[in-house]
Design a protein around this motif. Structure first.
Motif, mmCIF file in Angstrom:
data_model
loop_
_atom_site.group_PDB
_atom_site.id
_atom_site.type_symbol
_atom_site.label_atom_id
_atom_site.label_comp_id
_atom_site.label_asym_id
_atom_site.label_seq_id
_atom_site.Cartn_x
_atom_site.Cartn_y
_atom_site.Cartn_z
ATOM 1 N N PHE A 99 -9.120 90.937 51.212
ATOM 2 C CA PHE A 99 -9.560 90.711 49.842
ATOM 3 C C PHE A 99 -9.665 89.204 49.650
ATOM 4 C CE2 PHE A 99 -7.177 94.598 50.034
ATOM 5 C CZ PHE A 99 -7.945 95.493 49.298
ATOM 6 N N SER A 100 -10.837 88.725 49.266
ATOM 7 C CA SER A 100 -11.050 87.288 49.065
ATOM 8 C C SER A 100 -11.084 86.979 47.578
ATOM 9 C CB SER A 100 -12.369 86.858 49.711
ATOM 10 O OG SER A 100 -12.327 87.100 51.100
ATOM 11 N N VAL A 101 -10.285 85.988 47.171
ATOM 12 C CA VAL A 101 -10.212 85.580 45.763
ATOM 13 C C VAL A 101 -10.300 84.063 45.677
ATOM 14 C CG1 VAL A 101 -8.797 87.570 45.102
ATOM 15 C CG2 VAL A 101 -7.688 85.431 45.710
ATOM 16 N N GLU A 102 -10.621 83.585 44.480
ATOM 17 C CA GLU A 102 -10.565 82.143 44.215
ATOM 18 C C GLU A 102 -9.530 81.909 43.129
ATOM 19 O OE1 GLU A 102 -13.272 78.247 43.040
ATOM 20 O OE2 GLU A 102 -14.060 80.238 42.604
ATOM 21 N N LEU A 103 -8.574 81.045 43.414
ATOM 22 C CA LEU A 103 -7.582 80.637 42.424
ATOM 23 C C LEU A 103 -8.033 79.312 41.833
ATOM 24 C CD1 LEU A 103 -4.261 81.399 44.346
ATOM 25 C CD2 LEU A 103 -5.541 82.897 42.796
ATOM 26 N N ILE A 104 -8.020 79.246 40.524
ATOM 27 C CA ILE A 104 -8.488 78.057 39.822
ATOM 28 C C ILE A 104 -7.346 77.518 38.973
ATOM 29 C CG2 ILE A 104 -10.122 77.135 38.142
ATOM 30 C CD1 ILE A 104 -12.012 79.439 39.036
ATOM 31 N N GLN A 105 -7.102 76.210 39.098
ATOM 32 C CA GLN A 105 -6.026 75.575 38.323
ATOM 33 C C GLN A 105 -6.570 74.328 37.652
ATOM 34 O OE1 GLN A 105 -2.555 74.652 40.619
ATOM 35 N NE2 GLN A 105 -1.472 73.806 38.882
ATOM 36 N N LYS A 106 -6.411 74.283 36.345
ATOM 37 C CA LYS A 106 -6.814 73.111 35.581
ATOM 38 C C LYS A 106 -5.762 72.025 35.755
ATOM 39 C CE LYS A 106 -8.686 72.013 31.077
ATOM 40 N NZ LYS A 106 -8.944 72.510 29.740
ATOM 41 N N ILE A 107 -6.202 70.809 35.988
ATOM 42 C CA ILE A 107 -5.308 69.662 36.184
ATOM 43 C C ILE A 107 -5.225 68.908 34.864
ATOM 44 C CG2 ILE A 107 -4.896 67.551 37.502
ATOM 45 C CD1 ILE A 107 -4.846 70.150 39.167
ATOM 46 N N ASN A 108 -4.009 68.596 34.454
ATOM 47 C CA ASN A 108 -3.825 67.857 33.187
ATOM 48 C C ASN A 108 -3.866 66.372 33.404
ATOM 49 O OD1 ASN A 108 -3.574 70.223 31.752
ATOM 50 N ND2 ASN A 108 -1.378 70.333 32.144
#
Length: 108
Positions: A99-108
């Motif tokens: 299963f391929s996913v993309e994790l996205i994290q906003k940088i402050n």
């Protein structure tokens, strides 16, 4: 969700490790690995980090219940995924579904 949170959550279903286990593991189990990165920048700063993760499910037989658990978890956490066809790894005697996913994290 960041990679460590993903791993902790998956570990509640099946034993989970980054890349590989250091000892023989009884299936089902999960290995995950980062396959690519895709950052967004503005004003000479990274503002969003994206990491592509492959979640590799290993089972003794084609296990639709195990696959459904992973799919349900990803859907419940609003993580869109693509799923590869299940393959049999003859040398290991195991089936693998990715299963391929993309994790996205906003940088402050």
């Amino acid at each position: 969700m960041i990679m460590t949170e993903l791993a902790q959550a998956l570990n509640k279903f099946y034993p989970t490790r980054f890349s590989h286990f250091t000892s023989k593991q009884e299936p089902p189990f999960i290995c995950y690995i980062d396959t690519d990165y895709d950052n967004i920048s503005a004003d000479n700063k990274i503002i969003v980090e994206g990491v592509y993760i492959d979640i590799e499910l290993y089972t003794k037989t084609k296990d639709l219940i195990a696959e459904r658990k992973i799919k349900s978890f990803l859907n419940a956490n609003e993580l869109p995924y693509s799923q590869s066809p299940t393959i049999f790894i003859e040398s290991e005697g195991l089936f693998q579904c990715i299963f391929s996913v993309e994790l996205i994290q906003k940088i402050n």
